[in-house]
Scaffold this motif. Structure first.
Motif: not given
Length: 337
Positions: A116-144
């Motif tokens: 969760h350290n990495g999640e908190v840091i990415l949420d702070r530095i990425y302008s769109g914000g970061f939540k791992h559940n949204r990223q999990s959906l992006r993985v299965v919808d787009v990235l994989e």
């Protein structure tokens, strides 16, 4: 030979009226021909298990950064424990075990390196914000990707909903998704207690007495109590849930863990949080400034998504050791290594 139609018929016979039946799935983002043998939810589970994102979970931190022992949990072992707990509850409550397993296997695919350290840091530095559940959906919808699916896994709506809503205030639409949401909490609270005791950060005597009286004085007893309680409360009901007593006792344990373990300096040595922030931030900024060095499959999306988002995707997908090695490769002079 047992074919898909036979499995779907069996689901209608043995599952409760509120269970999600494979034949009644709301379908996929892109229609596909059905498999002769497997149900739609079984296919989703298999796609997740065979994905690169799933394999990377074995080298992603759960709580303890760079643990010295061999028995501390990783993101992969956490996922397997969630799946086991959730499948047992689904089976006992008359729900769809295949849907439950697919959601459980995919729920943490978007987690960052370094827990969760990495999640908190990415949420702070990425302008769109970061939540791992949204990223999990992006993985299965787009990235994989795979040879026959160039973009995403094309999972069913039910699995996608369960992955997105396994955490946060929104409840999943299916009782199977609700089982995974609560099983995730059952798993991580109890296995993090186990790891924290093993590491010497806390002792069993430190745990809240009232919760231990209600749930049990061992890892095994607590999970057994919570699983049986959830089966009793969820069988043939429109929603999957724990009793108020067990839910309260579990959340008291969760509060204790946040106060005494998750922010404990001994869990992450004094220098580690700063090192993690340096690695995550430096890598993110580097790929924003040098997008041509992103992996080919990500760089190919530059006309669809911002470079910042693609840099976020790349960093979030890294394992702990890959992130460290990439940081050293880019930022540490060869003579210093």
């Amino acid at each position: 030979m047992i074919v898909r139609e036979m499995v779907e018929a069996r689901e209608r016979e043995i599952l409760t009226q509120y269970a999600t039946k494979s034949a009644d799935s709301k379908g996929r983002l892109k229609p596909e021909d059905q498999c002769q043998i497997r149900t739609e939810f079984q296919r989703d589970r298999d796609r997740i298990i065979h994905s690169k994102a799933f394999r990377r979970l074995m080298h992603k931190t759960q709580v303890f950064l760079a643990p010295e022992g061999d028995h501390f949990r990783t993101r992969l072992t956490h996922t397997i424990e969630v799946s086991q707990i959730a499948r047992t509850i689904a089976r006992g409550a008359g729900l769809n075990e295949d849907l439950t397993e697919a959601i459980a296997m995919g729920h943490d695919l978007g987690h960052t390196p370094f827990g969760h350290n990495g999640e908190v840091i990415l949420d702070r530095i990425y302008s769109g914000g970061f939540k791992h559940n949204r990223q999990s959906l992006r993985v299965v919808d787009v990235l994989e990707s795979s040879s026959d699916r160039k973009r995403g896994m094309n999972l069913t709506m039910e699995v996608r909903d369960g992955i997105l809503n396994h955490t946060g205030s929104t409840m999943p639409l299916t009782p199977e998704g609700q089982v995974v949401k609560i099983s995730d909490r059952i798993a991580y609270i109890n296995h993090d207690i186990d790891d924290a005791i093993r590491s010497g950060v806390i002792t069993a005597a430190d745990l809240p007495e009232e919760s231990i009286i209600i749930l049990g004085d061992s890892h095994k007893k607590r999970i057994d109590t919570l699983v049986k309680d959830m089966i009793r409360c969820s069988y043939n009901q429109p929603e999957a849930r724990l009793s108020e007593e067990k839910w309260h006792a579990m959340n008291e344990l969760r509060k204790f863990m946040f106060a005494n373990v998750y922010s404990n300096k001994h869990v992450k040595s004094a220098g580690d949080p700063g090192k993690v922030e340096e690695i995550i931030t430096s890598l993110f900024e580097y790929f924003v400034q040098n997008p041509e060095e992103l992996p080919e499959e990500l760089y190919a999306m530059k006309n669809e998504y911002s470079i910042e988002e693609l840099a976020k995707d790349h960093v979030a997908g890294m394992t702990d050791r890959y992130a460290i090695n990439k940081y050293n490769e880019i930022f540490v002079p060869a003579g210093w290594k």
